[in-house]
Design a protein around this motif. Sequence first.
Motif, PDB file in Angstrom:
ATOM      1  N   UNK A 108      -0.458  29.161  32.835  1.00 29.69           N
ATOM      2  CA  UNK A 108      -1.841  30.099  33.044  1.00 29.69           C
ATOM      3  C   UNK A 108      -1.927  31.752  32.854  1.00 29.69           C
ATOM      4  N   UNK A 109      -0.462  31.684  33.770  1.00 24.69           N
ATOM      5  CA  UNK A 109       0.017  33.377  34.609  1.00 24.69           C
ATOM      6  C   UNK A 109       0.260  34.222  33.119  1.00 24.69           C
ATOM      7  N   UNK A 110       1.382  33.337  32.323  1.00 23.26           N
ATOM      8  CA  UNK A 110       2.207  34.239  31.635  1.00 23.26           C
ATOM      9  C   UNK A 110       1.109  34.736  30.902  1.00 23.26           C
ATOM     10  N   UNK A 111       1.851  36.457  30.868  1.00 21.25           N
ATOM     11  CA  UNK A 111       1.200  37.172  29.637  1.00 21.25           C
ATOM     12  C   UNK A 111      -0.280  37.757  30.002  1.00 21.25           C
ATOM     13  N   UNK A 112      -0.857  37.475  31.333  1.00 24.97           N
ATOM     14  CA  UNK A 112      -1.963  38.165  32.233  1.00 24.97           C
ATOM     15  C   UNK A 112      -0.960  39.152  32.312  1.00 24.97           C
ATOM     16  N   UNK A 113      -2.682  40.731  33.181  1.00 26.41           N
ATOM     17  CA  UNK A 113      -1.815  41.749  33.726  1.00 26.41           C
ATOM     18  C   UNK A 113      -2.649  41.607  35.483  1.00 26.41           C
ATOM     19  N   UNK A 114      -2.022  42.854  35.738  1.00 23.77           N
ATOM     20  CA  UNK A 114      -2.830  43.248  36.967  1.00 23.77           C
ATOM     21  C   UNK A 114      -4.468  42.994  36.474  1.00 23.77           C
ATOM     22  N   UNK A 115      -5.501  42.250  38.054  1.00 29.36           N
ATOM     23  CA  UNK A 115      -6.349  42.362  37.393  1.00 29.36           C
ATOM     24  C   UNK A 115      -7.051  41.422  36.425  1.00 29.36           C
ATOM     25  N   UNK A 116      -6.442  40.577  35.961  1.00 23.03           N
ATOM     26  CA  UNK A 116      -6.724  40.025  34.767  1.00 23.03           C
ATOM     27  C   UNK A 116      -7.754  38.354  35.351  1.00 23.03           C
ATOM     28  N   UNK A 117      -8.098  37.866  34.815  1.00 22.52           N
ATOM     29  CA  UNK A 117      -8.611  36.605  35.700  1.00 22.52           C
ATOM     30  C   UNK A 117      -7.970  35.699  34.561  1.00 22.52           C
ATOM     31  N   UNK A 118      -7.648  34.471  34.556  1.00 23.04           N
ATOM     32  CA  UNK A 118      -7.115  33.068  33.966  1.00 23.04           C
ATOM     33  C   UNK A 118      -7.412  31.787  33.862  1.00 23.04           C
ATOM     34  N   UNK A 119      -7.730  31.415  33.566  1.00 21.92           N
ATOM     35  CA  UNK A 119      -7.849  30.185  34.212  1.00 21.92           C
ATOM     36  C   UNK A 119      -6.890  28.655  34.100  1.00 21.92           C
ATOM     37  N   UNK A 120      -7.289  27.696  35.396  1.00 21.52           N
ATOM     38  CA  UNK A 120      -6.162  26.713  35.830  1.00 21.52           C
ATOM     39  C   UNK A 120      -6.361  25.583  35.488  1.00 21.52           C
ATOM     40  N   UNK A 121      -6.520  24.540  34.245  1.00 19.52           N
ATOM     41  CA  UNK A 121      -6.520  23.622  34.347  1.00 19.52           C
ATOM     42  C   UNK A 121      -6.121  22.761  34.949  1.00 19.52           C
ATOM     43  N   UNK A 122      -6.655  21.554  35.622  1.00 20.44           N
ATOM     44  CA  UNK A 122      -5.511  20.070  36.307  1.00 20.44           C
ATOM     45  C   UNK A 122      -6.159  19.087  37.057  1.00 20.44           C
ATOM     46  N   UNK A 123      -5.663  18.215  37.231  1.00 29.38           N
ATOM     47  CA  UNK A 123      -6.113  16.817  37.304  1.00 29.38           C
ATOM     48  C   UNK A 123      -7.901  17.203  38.298  1.00 29.38           C
ATOM     49  N   UNK A 124      -7.505  18.147  39.097  1.00 30.35           N
ATOM     50  CA  UNK A 124      -8.764  18.385  39.971  1.00 30.35           C
ATOM     51  C   UNK A 124     -10.131  19.122  39.221  1.00 30.35           C
ATOM     52  N   UNK A 125      -9.521  19.325  38.116  1.00 28.44           N
ATOM     53  CA  UNK A 125     -10.539  20.603  38.139  1.00 28.44           C
ATOM     54  C   UNK A 125      -9.964  22.122  37.151  1.00 28.44           C
ATOM     55  N   UNK A 126     -10.918  22.840  37.357  1.00 31.09           N
ATOM     56  CA  UNK A 126     -10.324  23.885  36.479  1.00 31.09           C
ATOM     57  C   UNK A 126     -10.242  25.573  37.680  1.00 31.09           C
ATOM     58  N   UNK A 127      -9.562  25.801  38.002  1.00 31.39           N
ATOM     59  CA  UNK A 127      -9.805  26.763  39.175  1.00 31.39           C
ATOM     60  C   UNK A 127      -9.469  28.069  38.027  1.00 31.39           C
ATOM     61  N   UNK A 128     -10.351  29.445  38.876  1.00 27.74           N
ATOM     62  CA  UNK A 128      -9.788  31.003  38.418  1.00 27.74           C
ATOM     63  C   UNK A 128      -8.564  31.542  39.141  1.00 27.74           C
ATOM     64  N   UNK A 129      -8.213  31.942  38.487  1.00 25.30           N
ATOM     65  CA  UNK A 129      -6.919  32.501  39.463  1.00 25.30           C
ATOM     66  C   UNK A 129      -6.878  34.287  39.196  1.00 25.30           C
ATOM     67  N   UNK A 130      -7.208  35.023  40.114  1.00 26.86           N
ATOM     68  CA  UNK A 130      -6.791  37.088  39.581  1.00 26.86           C
ATOM     69  C   UNK A 130      -5.721  37.381  40.198  1.00 26.86           C
ATOM     70  N   UNK A 131      -4.828  37.216  39.020  1.00 27.30           N
ATOM     71  CA  UNK A 131      -3.804  38.291  39.275  1.00 27.30           C
ATOM     72  C   UNK A 131      -3.797  39.442  40.132  1.00 27.30           C
ATOM     73  N   UNK A 132      -3.131  39.596  41.406  1.00 29.37           N
ATOM     74  CA  UNK A 132      -3.375  40.919  42.132  1.00 29.37           C
ATOM     75  C   UNK A 132      -2.539  41.929  42.077  1.00 29.37           C
ATOM     76  N   UNK A 133      -1.227  40.932  41.845  1.00 29.04           N
ATOM     77  CA  UNK A 133      -0.093  42.272  41.940  1.00 29.04           C
ATOM     78  C   UNK A 133       1.378  41.350  41.235  1.00 29.04           C
ATOM     79  N   UNK A 134       1.947  42.464  40.460  1.00 31.99           N
ATOM     80  CA  UNK A 134       3.248  41.608  39.618  1.00 31.99           C
ATOM     81  C   UNK A 134       4.260  42.623  39.711  1.00 31.99           C
ATOM     82  N   UNK A 135       5.607  42.292  40.377  1.00 27.27           N
ATOM     83  CA  UNK A 135       6.677  42.978  40.100  1.00 27.27           C
ATOM     84  C   UNK A 135       7.998  42.240  39.425  1.00 27.27           C
TER      85      UNK A 135
END
Length: 188
Positions: free
Chosen positions: A152-179
Amino acid sequence: MNKAFTKETDSDDDEDLPASPLPVSGKNYITPQGYERLRGELLQLIDIERPKVVDIVHWAASNGDRSENGDYLYGKKRLREIDRRIRFLTQRLEIATLSDPSIHHGTDQVFFGAKVTYCDSEGLERTVTILGIDEAISSLGQISWVCPVAKALLKSRVGDEVTLVTSHGTQVLEVLKVDYPAADSMAG
């Protein structure tokens, strides 16, 4: 039948345990540090561990009755474990594709080797480092590049929101920092 006349086999406990599966692409990405760590383990097993155990087994075998000789039986079992690990490491290192994360140092996009801080839907902040299948240690906050969070995180950038699909449902993750590590910090 007397145990002295039974055939000793190496098949006990010798089922090859399934390795972490490689993705469909067949790529086995690994950092130079991960490669060196696995290579070091392989050399340690070949040059130090295995010869020690072979000596113990040889000594124990010379003591006579092998059927009740704990040193012999344990040594043979340990030898099979070592040989299994040597085969695994050799196969994985042969197909490894080295990828140096320091080439992305200073960028804010998530690629292999990135240390990413993100926030989930519940406001919980997490930091993970995206590494190879054979080098990621979850207790150290490292995840494999093929796991759902990393995908889900790969190729995203700081500030992007990505969708993570799991067996428990869908979650939105916000990328805060990349080092990424600097090139000079990678040696060692």
